[in-house]
Design an enzyme around this catalytic site. Structure first.
Site, mmCIF file in Angstrom:
data_model
loop_
_atom_site.group_PDB
_atom_site.id
_atom_site.type_symbol
_atom_site.label_atom_id
_atom_site.label_comp_id
_atom_site.label_asym_id
_atom_site.label_seq_id
_atom_site.Cartn_x
_atom_site.Cartn_y
_atom_site.Cartn_z
ATOM 1 N N THR A 166 0.820 -1.223 0.000
ATOM 2 C CA THR A 166 0.000 0.000 0.000
ATOM 3 C C THR A 166 0.851 1.269 0.000
ATOM 4 O O THR A 166 1.917 1.323 0.618
ATOM 5 C CB THR A 166 -0.907 -0.024 1.245
ATOM 6 O OG1 THR A 166 -1.731 -1.179 1.156
ATOM 7 C CG2 THR A 166 -1.773 1.211 1.342
ATOM 8 N N PHE A 183 0.690 2.683 6.028
ATOM 9 C CA PHE A 183 -0.072 1.784 6.921
ATOM 10 C C PHE A 183 0.571 0.391 7.002
ATOM 11 O O PHE A 183 -0.129 -0.627 6.977
ATOM 12 C CB PHE A 183 -1.530 1.598 6.454
ATOM 13 C CG PHE A 183 -2.313 2.843 6.189
ATOM 14 C CD1 PHE A 183 -2.182 3.964 7.002
ATOM 15 C CD2 PHE A 183 -3.230 2.899 5.140
ATOM 16 C CE1 PHE A 183 -2.934 5.110 6.759
ATOM 17 C CE2 PHE A 183 -3.985 4.036 4.888
ATOM 18 C CZ PHE A 183 -3.833 5.147 5.702
ATOM 19 N N ILE A 233 -26.213 -6.626 23.533
ATOM 20 C CA ILE A 233 -26.623 -7.566 24.584
ATOM 21 C C ILE A 233 -26.070 -7.107 25.944
ATOM 22 O O ILE A 233 -26.747 -7.206 26.965
ATOM 23 C CB ILE A 233 -26.156 -8.999 24.231
ATOM 24 C CG1 ILE A 233 -26.957 -9.517 23.029
ATOM 25 C CG2 ILE A 233 -26.286 -9.949 25.431
ATOM 26 C CD1 ILE A 233 -26.385 -10.746 22.358
ATOM 27 N N GLU A 250 -6.151 -6.170 3.944
ATOM 28 C CA GLU A 250 -6.000 -7.331 3.051
ATOM 29 C C GLU A 250 -7.143 -7.381 2.029
ATOM 30 O O GLU A 250 -7.592 -8.453 1.620
ATOM 31 C CB GLU A 250 -5.821 -8.636 3.841
ATOM 32 C CG GLU A 250 -4.552 -8.566 4.701
ATOM 33 C CD GLU A 250 -3.944 -9.886 5.114
ATOM 34 O OE1 GLU A 250 -4.246 -10.909 4.490
ATOM 35 O OE2 GLU A 250 -3.132 -9.870 6.059
ATOM 36 N N GLY A 251 -7.595 -6.199 1.619
ATOM 37 C CA GLY A 251 -8.658 -6.068 0.620
ATOM 38 C C GLY A 251 -9.987 -5.743 1.274
ATOM 39 O O GLY A 251 -10.482 -6.530 2.084
HETATM 40 N N1 COS Z 1 -3.440 -14.898 -8.103
HETATM 41 C C1 COS Z 1 -2.558 -14.886 -9.136
HETATM 42 N N2 COS Z 1 -2.550 -13.922 -10.082
HETATM 43 C C2 COS Z 1 -3.472 -12.954 -9.986
HETATM 44 C C3 COS Z 1 -4.422 -12.910 -8.942
HETATM 45 C C4 COS Z 1 -4.389 -13.952 -7.986
HETATM 46 N N3 COS Z 1 -5.245 -13.974 -6.966
HETATM 47 N N4 COS Z 1 -5.193 -11.831 -9.100
HETATM 48 C C5 COS Z 1 -4.773 -11.210 -10.209
HETATM 49 N N5 COS Z 1 -3.718 -11.894 -10.746
HETATM 50 C C6 COS Z 1 -2.977 -11.574 -11.962
HETATM 51 C C7 COS Z 1 -3.942 -11.496 -13.157
HETATM 52 O O1 COS Z 1 -4.148 -12.770 -13.721
HETATM 53 C C8 COS Z 1 -3.218 -10.557 -14.084
HETATM 54 O O2 COS Z 1 -2.228 -11.266 -14.768
HETATM 55 P P1 COS Z 1 -2.142 -11.237 -16.399
HETATM 56 O O3 COS Z 1 -1.945 -9.795 -16.732
HETATM 57 O O4 COS Z 1 -0.974 -12.104 -16.720
HETATM 58 O O5 COS Z 1 -3.439 -11.752 -16.877
HETATM 59 C C9 COS Z 1 -2.520 -9.591 -13.132
HETATM 60 O O6 COS Z 1 -2.408 -10.275 -11.878
HETATM 61 C C10 COS Z 1 -3.293 -8.317 -12.936
HETATM 62 O O7 COS Z 1 -4.576 -8.656 -12.454
HETATM 63 P P2 COS Z 1 -5.848 -7.710 -12.628
HETATM 64 O O8 COS Z 1 -5.920 -7.242 -14.049
HETATM 65 O O9 COS Z 1 -7.017 -8.421 -12.068
HETATM 66 O O10 COS Z 1 -5.423 -6.472 -11.687
HETATM 67 P P3 COS Z 1 -6.228 -5.187 -11.280
HETATM 68 O O11 COS Z 1 -5.313 -4.034 -11.312
HETATM 69 O O12 COS Z 1 -7.493 -5.077 -12.055
HETATM 70 O O13 COS Z 1 -6.568 -5.397 -9.708
HETATM 71 C C11 COS Z 1 -7.408 -6.261 -7.671
HETATM 72 C C12 COS Z 1 -6.961 -6.503 -9.115
HETATM 73 C C13 COS Z 1 -8.402 -5.148 -7.528
HETATM 74 C C14 COS Z 1 -8.041 -7.569 -7.289
HETATM 75 C C15 COS Z 1 -6.150 -5.970 -6.800
HETATM 76 O O14 COS Z 1 -5.633 -4.700 -7.083
HETATM 77 C C16 COS Z 1 -6.420 -6.076 -5.324
HETATM 78 O O15 COS Z 1 -6.497 -7.173 -4.763
HETATM 79 N N6 COS Z 1 -6.542 -4.927 -4.636
HETATM 80 C C17 COS Z 1 -6.639 -4.895 -3.204
HETATM 81 C C18 COS Z 1 -5.274 -4.778 -2.640
HETATM 82 C C19 COS Z 1 -5.261 -5.151 -1.203
HETATM 83 O O16 COS Z 1 -5.776 -6.176 -0.789
HETATM 84 N N7 COS Z 1 -4.613 -4.320 -0.440
HETATM 85 C C20 COS Z 1 -4.437 -4.579 0.945
HETATM 86 C C21 COS Z 1 -3.070 -4.202 1.282
HETATM 87 S S1 COS Z 1 -2.196 -5.391 2.101
HETATM 88 S S2 COS Z 1 -2.837 -5.315 3.938
#
Ligand code: COS
Length: 383
Positions: free
Chosen positions: A125, A155, A338, A364-365
């Site tokens: 992040t 964070f 409660i 974590e999302g």
């Molecule tokens: N496992 C393996 N690969 C993954 C995956 C997973 N769970 N999720 C995505 N990928 C891969 C995709 O397949 C894609 O690869 P290719 O380009 O080769 O096809 C690549 O990663 C990019 O994926 P995507 O296009 O889905 O990315 P986006 O930018 O659209 O974002 C989300 C995806 C929104 C799901 C991601 O940004 C996310 O999880 N955000 C939240 C972040 C988070 O949890 N933050 C908390 C901080 S840590 S406490």
């Protein structure tokens, strides 16, 4: 998958006793002091809690996902700040190395993470990259056999305690998306790396987060996870899939704790001449909480077993995180209700859990990111 039921039962009984006898009595103290006493951290090390998920060949307990969530159900029965101190070594801090690291990286770092000698943090992040993780701006420019890293991470859990960071940075400035990102192991004492002040939070006192600032930090090229550029985003996503299951299991543990406290209070507290648990409106709250906690437990166990079978559980992990984190929010809210006035007062500890669990719907999302992951995967499967 459970490898040896007797060994696991012993571990679960030990954890349950540790939580009951050592952690629960210290909940209020760590919240007040905003720190976990070193003696308790030493006991956690002794119990192997820093290496639950690290493979045995690198000194950890090498638990399967099912075994790990069963442990998290127990560890969840107390203030979540206790889990936080060893949580990143088992989850988001170490798993990038476990899943995608080179043999050399594993041998160098995992044994010290397993014992708790080192703490690992996960640095994804940034100020302008939260849910949209792929838009991160921290750069890593190749310079001979090093990378020069610049940027700010925000964070970051356990950053004040960390010896290493699993840090995502952009190695290809032309690729503004996921493909330009690489994962690095960055040592905390690297020149140019500094920490912001410890964040003041709504809850989970005793667990620390802060900014990590990188100013021309030279990181050896050998520290790029897996030795290959451009794979960092996928590493981060895989780590988060797994982390989301662990967080869900923690939510189940806290739910069960709050339900137990609520049932006890409902059985003891007398109003209108009888225990409030005899009133149907209170019973409805207890029953709804029990139902939701049971559903969350079943989901988490099912997803963990699927993961142990080698299946892709990205969707299931998101379903678990979405449901279990929202459920524990409702359960904590009912627990306050409660307990009535006592639930709102700090002395009873219920309001502390109410504040603590709010984070589960965010880190974590967020819930909304879990919804997005689930729906996207559904549409992808259909196509
Ligand atoms: N496992 C393996 N690969 C993954 C995956 C997973 N769970 N999720 C995505 N990928 C891969 C995709 O397949 C894609 O690869 P290719 O380009 O080769 O096809 C690549 O990663 C990019 O994926 P995507 O296009 O889905 O990315 P986006 O930018 O659209 O974002 C989300 C995806 C929104 C799901 C991601 O940004 C996310 O999880 N955000 C939240 C972040 C988070 O949890 N933050 C908390 C901080 S840590 S406490």
């Amino acid at each position: 998958m459970i490898r040896d039921q007797d060994t696991l039962d012993q571990l679960l009984a030990t954890l349950s006793r540790f939580v009951r006898e050592r952690l629960v009595p210290n909940e209020e103290r760590i919240a007040g002091d905003d720190s976990i006493p070193p003696a308790i951290v030493a006991e956690m090390k002794e119990l192997g809690l820093f290496g639950l998920s690290i493979p045995e060949e690198y000194g950890g307990l090498g638990l399967t996902m099912e075994e790990e969530v069963l442990c998290a159900f127990e560890i969840g029965q107390t203030a979540p700040a206790f889990r936080s101190i060893f949580g990143t070594n088992n989850g988001i801090g170490s798993q990038g190395i476990v899943m995608d690291g080179t043999e050399e990286q594993k041998r160098r770092y995992l044994p010290r993470l397993a014992t708790g000698e080192m703490i690992a943090s996960f640095a994804l992040t940034e100020p302008d990259a939260g849910s949209d993780a792929a838009s991160l701006r921290t750069t890593a420019r190749r310079d001979g056999d090093h990378y020069v890293v610049n940027g700010t991470k925000r964070f970051i859990t356990n950053a004040p305690e960390a010896s290493i960071f699993t840090l995502m940075a952009r190695t290809d400035p032309r690729d503004k998306g996921a493909g330009g990102i690489s994962a690095f192991i960055v040592e905390a004492d690297s020149p140019g790396l500094s920490l912001g002040r410890i964040d003041r939070k709504m809850g989970q006192q005793g667990a620390h987060t802060c900014d990590v600032i990188l100013d021309d930090v030279r990181v050896p090229a050998a520290n790029i996870i897996g030795g290959v550029e451009g794979r960092g985003f996928k590493t981060a996503m895989k780590v988060l899939d797994r982390g989301r299951l662990h967080i869900s299991a923690t939510c189940v543990g806290i739910s069960e704790r709050l339900i137990r406290d609520s049932v006890r209070y409902a059985a003891e507290r007398v109003q209108f001449g009888k225990p409030i648990g005899e009133f149907q409106l209170v019973q409805a709250m207890l029953a709804d909480s029990r139902t939701e906690a049971y559903a969350a437990r079943c989901m988490v166990l099912d997803a963990a077993r699927r993961k142990d079978q080698g299946l892709n559980v990205s969707t299931e992990a998101a379903c678990c995180k979405l449901f279990a984190s929202e459920a524990v929010g409702r359960i904590a809210d009912r627990a306050v209700q409660i307990h009535g006035g006592a639930g709102y007062m700090a002395d009873h500890g219920i309001e502390r859990f109410y504040r603590d669990v709010r984070l589960f719907r965010i880190y974590e999302g967020t819930t909304q990111i879990q919804q997005l992951v689930i729906a996207r995967n559904m549409l992808k499967d259909m196509a």
